[in-house]
Scaffold this active site. Structure first.
Site: not given
Length: 647
Positions: A335, A364, A382, A384, A386, A466, A512
């Site tokens: 992000c 991570r 991911q 991912d 945004h 979320k 997100h």
RNA sequence: GCCUGCAUAGCUCAGUAGGUAGAGCAACUGACUUGUAAUCAGUAGGUCGUUGGUUCGAUUCCGACUGCAGGCUCCA
């Protein structure tokens, strides 16, 4: 005195009061009496032996219903606790609820239980069932109860009672020498539990679920209405184990993991083919839905993570490195980087909603105990994205996203989705007003889509609430994949703004979102869902050309070339082996289509097709097979049966 | 990170009450040219996860470490 008892079908019967559930069941049929485990009285679950003294609406709970199983499982937990206290009197009991498929009980004891202990405990449980001890409910005075449990050294129990609200009636259940605080209901006697239970595993668990507290020993068991049901369950578990993605990953040569890179996947050619198929599919879908794909750096100065708030919340879980007197972190998520892309150039309200997507590689440093095959790893990608938008656009974007997600899950063969709304946690950033609006927006979107959802208070991300979308795997475990989060705070923290219609500078809202979550995890779920037999569009090797005689080699090569030219992932097996051997091997590899090539096929320009899961062979011209198979792949058909019924 | 357990050939697993290990499949070699879930014969393959200790001697017993499994906790 006589009272009126109303039954679920509306029938009303008169009885002399007081009357018990067991007597009511007996008055209907001896079979019902045999199978009853508890009774619902005016909406509340009661023991069968508890006296009903006034008019009531009742529903008898039988052992084969969900509610009945819950009672049996709860009783199994109590019987286990009794067995443990008999065998190891120094043990303290804490709590023991029923859970899905079974039960557990948490014990406090200096010495660790061993697997051998489990066998002894289970044997003693069977004895207690055989003894058929009456289970008696008693209402106790609160202080007396605390005194009593303290007196016999059960400090955990005493603590539980002390923490119960004043209004709560303290009930204690007695079976044999064993006494336990419990709300109930329970069976009239231990014999009714019968023999459909088994102790399954030993585990550690923190007192009250807090890792700062003492660690207790938890014993898990499974319990069913009878032995037959138990055996069926154990068989199901065995079947489920065969689908385990770690087993299949090895057997199908998809990937491996090794000591030197804990929590990271080495993708083999076949596994990577699936991975790529999934990623490319998502890339196309995202493009169709108005997303723009980007790529952002892996190693980013720590200051960005400090600004975003990740460093203070997740600092310990980030991989960091320093060089030239500068501190960096390997990105744990995308992000903040996406905001940097947004921040380049002046943005107008006309640019919104701006949807930036990235197959973002993240690292991570998850706790070692959290790792699990490729489902929970330290290095992952991911899907991912945004979405930068105005507050007015949130509803529509979230709604669009949910529609997108449903389309994707259906293509992969998932129809069981669990929806959860997670709201503000204790540790968070942003004003309460922002949280109010963000939570409301998500709730609205769920309701507008007509979805059933669970609330998870306090489970939101630190920057916003979320929605979590979870898929159920073959063992019934729930894996969170998709998510959409409303974030009013990070864009502002990272200096994102756009020029509004009235010429003022405004901070955009950031959504997100991910559909697959982590590609690694998603592949694991995909493998288990399909038991390794991926539908043709996802299979690493879609077709295998297998020769019967060496004379057919040239034609086999031609077939291979034609398949590959048609975009089909195909291989050829020219080995000097019997066709039965080749068919067996490639069937074990779960390849969707095996094309056998002998002298006849070479002469006629045909292929003998054998589809996975079928013993039948169909001889057809090569072109016909290619056309048919391509359609199956393009349509992302999930099974061959679907193909035949559709055509 | 915590609790419990596990770690033997490429894979699946056996075994050693402490005297340096064995099967099936796979691999390799040879024969077989094969019609839909295992052709036959032979060969080779292991510092028994790493590391300390006990012992005349440890893969086996004890400890530490690493990894894995099942839970707990965590999951941006």
């Amino acid at each position: 005195m006589s009272i009126n008892i109303t039954f679920p079908d509306g029938a009303i019967k008169q009885f002399d009061a007081p009357i018990t559930g067991i007597e009511i069941a007996d008055s209907i049929s001896s079979g019902l009496r045999r199978n009853s485990v508890a009774i619902t009285v005016n909406g509340e679950q009661w023991d069968l032996t508890r006296e009903i003294t006034a008019d009531a609406t009742v529903d008898i709970i039988t052992r084969d219903t969900d509610a009945g199983l819950e009672v049996l499982r709860h009783d199994a937990a109590h019987v286990m606790a009794e067995a443990v206290k008999e065998l190891y009197p120094e043990t303290q009991v804490t709590i023991g609820p029923s859970i899905e498929n079974g039960f557990y009980y948490d014990f406090a004891r200096e010495e660790a239980f061993t697997p051998e202990d489990l066998i002894a405990i289970e044997a003693r449980m069977k004895e207690i069932v055989k003894r058929n001890e009456a289970i008696v409910r008693e209402v106790w005075d609160r202080d007396d109860a605390i005194e009593y449990f303290k007196g016999i050294g059960e400090v955990y129990k005493a603590e539980i009672i002390a923490d119960l609200p004043e209004s709560e009636t303290i009930t204690v259940y007695k079976q044999g020498e064993f006494l336990d605080l419990c709300r109930g209901p329970h069976l009239p006697s231990t014999g009714i539990l019968r023999d459909g239970f088994k102790l399954t595993k030993l585990a550690g668990a923190y007192w009250r679920g807090d890792s700062n507290n003492a660690q207790l020993q938890r014993i898990y068991g499974t319990a069913w209405s009878d032995k037959k049901q138990l055996k069926a369950y154990l068989r199901r578990m065995e079947e489920a184990e065969k689908r385990d993605h770690r087993k299949l990953g090895k057997a199908l040569d998809l990937f491996h993991m090794q000591d030197e890179a804990p929590g990271s996947v080495f993708w083999h050619p076949k596994g990577w083919a699936v991975y790529q198929a999934v990623q490319q599919y998502m890339g196309v879908k995202q493009y169709e839905r108005g997303y723009q794909e980007i790529k952002t750096p892996q190693v980013v100065d720590i200051s960005l993570w400090e600004k975003s708030g990740h460093a203070s919340k997740f600092g310990d879980d980030m991989f960091t490195l320093s060089t030239d007197d500068r501190d960096y972190a390997i990105k744990p998520m995308n992000c903040p980087c996406h905001v940097q892309v947004f921040n380049q150039g002046l943005k107008s309200y006309r640019d919104l909603p701006l949807r930036l997507a990235e197959f973002g590689s993240c690292h991570r440093n998850e706790m070692s105990g959290a790792l699990h095959g490729i489902m929970r790893v330290r290095s992952f990608v991911q899907d991912d994205a945004h979405i930068f938008c105005t507050e007015d656009q949130i509803q529509e974007e979230v709604k669009e996203f949910i529609d997108f997600l449903h389309e994707v899950y259906a293509d992969f063969g998932f129809d069981q989705i669990v929806y959860k709304l997670s709201t503000r946690p204790e540790q968070r950033v942003g004003s309460d007003e922002d949280w109010d609006r963000a939570e409301q927006a998500l709730e609205q979107a769920l309701n507008d889509n007509g979805l059933e959802w669970d609330l998870q208070p306090g489970e939101g991300a630190f920057y916003g609430p979320k929605i979590e979308f979870s898929l159920k795997d073959c063992i019934g475990r729930l894996w969170q994949c998709g998510t959409v989060q409303v974030d009013f705070s990070m864009p502002g923290r990272l200096g994102a703004e756009y020029i509004a219609e009235d010429g003022s500078k405004q901070v955009p809202v950031m959504l997100h979102r991910a559909i697959l979550g982590s590609l690694e995890r998603f592949l694991g779920i995909l493998i288990e869902q399909h038991a390794g037999a991926l539908p043709a569009w996802l299979a690493p090797q879609q077709a295998m050309v297998a020769t019967i005689v060496t004379d057919a080699n040239d034609y086999a090569q031609e077939v291979l070339k034609a398949l590959r030219n048609a975009g089909i992932r195909a291989e050829v097996d020219l080995r000097n082996e019997k066709i039965g051997y080749k068919v067996r091997e490639h069937s074990l590899q779960k390849i969707p289509a095996i094309l056998c090539i002998g002298k006849r096929e070479a002469e006629e320009g045909t292929v003998a097709v054998r589809r996975f899961g079928s013993k039948a062979q169909t001889v057809m011209p090569l072109e016909e097979f290619i056309e048919q198979f391509q359609t199956e792949i393009d349509d992302k058909q999930l099974s061959v049966t679907e193909q035949t019924s559709a055509s």
